[in-house]
Scaffold this motif. Structure first.
Motif, mmCIF file in Angstrom:
data_model
loop_
_atom_site.group_PDB
_atom_site.id
_atom_site.type_symbol
_atom_site.label_atom_id
_atom_site.label_comp_id
_atom_site.label_asym_id
_atom_site.label_seq_id
_atom_site.Cartn_x
_atom_site.Cartn_y
_atom_site.Cartn_z
ATOM 1 N N THR A 111 9.457 12.765 -2.100
ATOM 2 C CA THR A 111 8.917 13.948 -1.423
ATOM 3 C C THR A 111 7.809 13.571 -0.444
ATOM 4 N N ALA A 112 7.025 12.548 -0.790
ATOM 5 C CA ALA A 112 5.975 12.092 0.125
ATOM 6 C C ALA A 112 6.581 11.532 1.406
ATOM 7 N N VAL A 113 7.637 10.740 1.240
ATOM 8 C CA VAL A 113 8.297 10.162 2.422
ATOM 9 C C VAL A 113 8.983 11.252 3.227
ATOM 10 N N LEU A 114 9.506 12.269 2.548
ATOM 11 C CA LEU A 114 10.094 13.401 3.271
ATOM 12 C C LEU A 114 9.063 14.065 4.173
ATOM 13 N N LEU A 130 0.001 10.002 5.993
ATOM 14 C CA LEU A 130 -0.365 8.971 5.022
ATOM 15 C C LEU A 130 -1.765 9.191 4.457
ATOM 16 N N SER A 131 -2.639 9.745 5.290
ATOM 17 C CA SER A 131 -4.023 9.939 4.843
ATOM 18 C C SER A 131 -4.099 10.884 3.646
ATOM 19 N N SER A 154 0.807 -1.222 0.000
ATOM 20 C CA SER A 154 0.000 0.000 0.000
ATOM 21 C C SER A 154 0.836 1.266 0.000
ATOM 22 N N THR A 155 2.125 1.175 0.373
ATOM 23 C CA THR A 155 2.976 2.370 0.455
ATOM 24 C C THR A 155 4.131 2.361 -0.544
#
Length: 352
Positions: free
Chosen positions: A252-255, A284-285, A245-246
């Motif tokens: 940039t999202a993980v940052l 995460l949402s 799912s991830t």
């Protein structure tokens, strides 16, 4: 009795708040489904690799601290420094922030050095981390402004709290009053014994703090700092590949998740339990990962690092027990508790 009450407020209350927040975050989720995800949907190769990267970050922190201590003519071995760093993280799991003072007490007592100078080197060590967090937060805010604004919109109490603190007149009045009081005290009571002791303490702390300016190997200090924070980011980045799912999340999202988690870890709760999960699940949402998938990811990403802290803590204390020159851990902990208490009250009894 006063010390017991103070320790309860200082250590137990934050832990209870963190546990309550952890329960609040997970109460809406299906625990059975989360355990099914953990059993069948997680590729633990990436989790183990994340833990291995974390070890390198801790070792790099020991190398970086050695540069500062050498500027103070303190030359502990790498074994001593690695034990101090590993033990610090383990100690912080039980007593938030006490691990920082403990590592200074351990090295100072082990090397027969000034505690306040070692403490000053730790202050500059942590200041560099604070600067990195601030820079990352600003960078991610500019790159990912929408998630930040959405997070604040969905949590108006946090936004109101930040605005309330920054716009409060009393905050600036308090800061100004403290500055005036300190200047008046040092100018009009320069011969006072208490003032002289405070000056001595501040001088030693400043000497340790200023080691970052006088040390040799400033390039390596910068290199270790960047390497430490690269490893911190990679710990979380590698974990995203453990979950279907991830796995699609961008850098940039993980940052963004990393910065939100770092802000959660800044709260004085053992291991960031609760605040870290809340912040990462909220992040995460924004990318459409909610519910049990988000809860499972936060649980594994955080839990694996907590497991690592326990393991390296066990290694550190076994290594210290086998060190013939190591001061008894009981005396070090008692000394650290006394010094920690002294730093919170009038410094009339502080010794070098």
């Amino acid at each position: 009795m006063k010390r017991i009450i103070r320790d309860i407020v200082k250590y137990l209350l934050p832990l209870l708040c963190g546990i309550w927040l952890f329960g609040y975050v997970y109460q809406e989720l299906d625990i059975d489904t989360i355990f099914e995800i953990l059993k069948s949907d997680v590729n633990y190769f990436w989790v183990i690799l994340s833990m291995a990267v974390a070890v390198f970050s801790h070792i790099a922190r020991a190398f970086r601290w050695r540069l500062q201590l050498r500027a103070l003519n303190i030359n502990p071995s790498m074994r001593v420094l690695i034990n101090a760093i590993f033990g610090m993280y383990a100690m912080n799991l039980v007593f938030p922030r006490l691990g920082e003072v403990w590592r200074c007490g351990y090295v100072a007592q082990r090397e027969k050095a000034s505690f306040t100078k070692v403490l000053g080197s730790m202050v500059s060590d942590r200041l560099s981390d604070t600067v990195m967090v601030a820079m990352l937060t600003l960078m991610v805010f500019l790159m990912q402004m929408r998630p930040f604004l959405r997070f604040l919109d969905e949590n108006p109490s946090i936004e109101a709290g930040i605005k309330g603190v920054l716009t409060s007149v009393w905050l600036y009045v308090f800061i100004a009053a403290c500055i005036v009081a300190v200047v008046w005290l040092f100018r009009t009571r320069s011969q006072n014994r208490f003032v002289q002791r405070v000056r001595g303490l501040m001088s030693n702390v400043w000497a340790g703090f200023a080691s970052i300016l006088t040390m040799k190997g400033k390039f390596w200090f910068l290199f270790y700092t960047l390497f430490i924070w690269f490893c911190y980011f990679m710990q979380l980045y590698l974990c995203i590949f453990a979950f279907p799912s991830t796995a699609h999340l961008s850098v940039t999202a993980v940052l963004l998740l990393y910065v939100l988690g770092s802000l959660g870890m800044g709260l004085p709760v053992q291991g960031g339990i609760g605040p870290w999960h809340f912040a990462v699940i909220a992040g995460l949402s924004y990318y459409g990962i909610t519910g049990n998938e988000a809860g499972a990811f936060a649980f594994v990403a955080h839990g694996s690092q907590m497991l690592l802290v326990v393991l390296i803590g066990i290694y550190a204390f076994i290594s210290m027990a086998c060190d013939k020159n190591n001061p008894r851990s009981e005396s070090v902990l008692a000394n650290v508790r006394d010094r920690s208490s002294d730093l919170e009250k009038p410094l009339t009894n502080i010794e070098e």
